[in-house]
Design a protein around this motif. Structure first.
Motif: not given
Ligand code: FE
Ligand code: ZN
Ligand code: FE
Ligand code: FE
Length: 158
Positions: A10, A70-71
């Motif tokens: 992540h 991922e922003k």
């Protein structure tokens, strides 16, 4: 997100998004800067940033995941602040000094992320990722130190 490996993936996607956003945002900052030493430091860091994006692709490879972002809300916020300075700071001294501060905020964000990621890589026994991420961390620290020296020696003058 359950495991440390999930957190690693992540956060890797977060910094991948951030580096791509930085590569897109830097040309506008470079254009807004009027001091030569600062301008050339940013130009070389833009080249380095593109290199870092390639190194990150190798890190993705070590976990068998294809590179994707991922922003990252933090980098979006920091870039927004930098845009604000470009719009608001009219005098060249204020503009250069404020932009150096804004760029250092970005370097500090990156240093925080890479510091965390490379230690997680070590815990996850991913030595290759640990080495690659440490390489990028060193570039970010050097970029921050260079900006700091330029700000103190040349920009922060009234
Ligand atoms: Fe970077
Ligand atoms: Zn996220
Ligand atoms: Fe982020
Ligand atoms: Fe950087």
């Amino acid at each position: 997100m359950k495991t440390l490996a999930d957190a690693f993936e992540h956060t890797l996607k977060d910094i991948y998004y951030a580096e791509n956003a930085i590569a897109r945002a830097l040309p506008k900052v470079i254009e807004a800067v009027s001091q030569n030493e600062f301008k050339s430091a940013l130009l070389s860091h833009l080249a380095e940033t593109k290199e870092q994006i390639k190194i990150l692709a190798k890190v993705f490879k070590t976990i068998g995941v294809s590179p994707s972002g991922e922003k990252c809300d933090a980098i979006e916020g920091l870039i927004k602040e930098t845009d604000g300075i470009i719009k608001e700071a009219k005098g060249s001294v204020a503009r250069n000094a404020a932009l150096a501060g804004a760029c250092q905020a970005v370097e500090h964000y990156e240093i925080a992320r890479y510091g965390t990621l490379r230690e997680w890589a070590k815990t996850l026994k991913n030595e290759e990722a640990h080495v690659l991420l440490s390489e990028i961390l060193d570039m970010e620290k050097a970029a921050n130190n260079k900006l700091n020296a330029i700000a103190i020696n040349s920009l922060n003058k009234d």
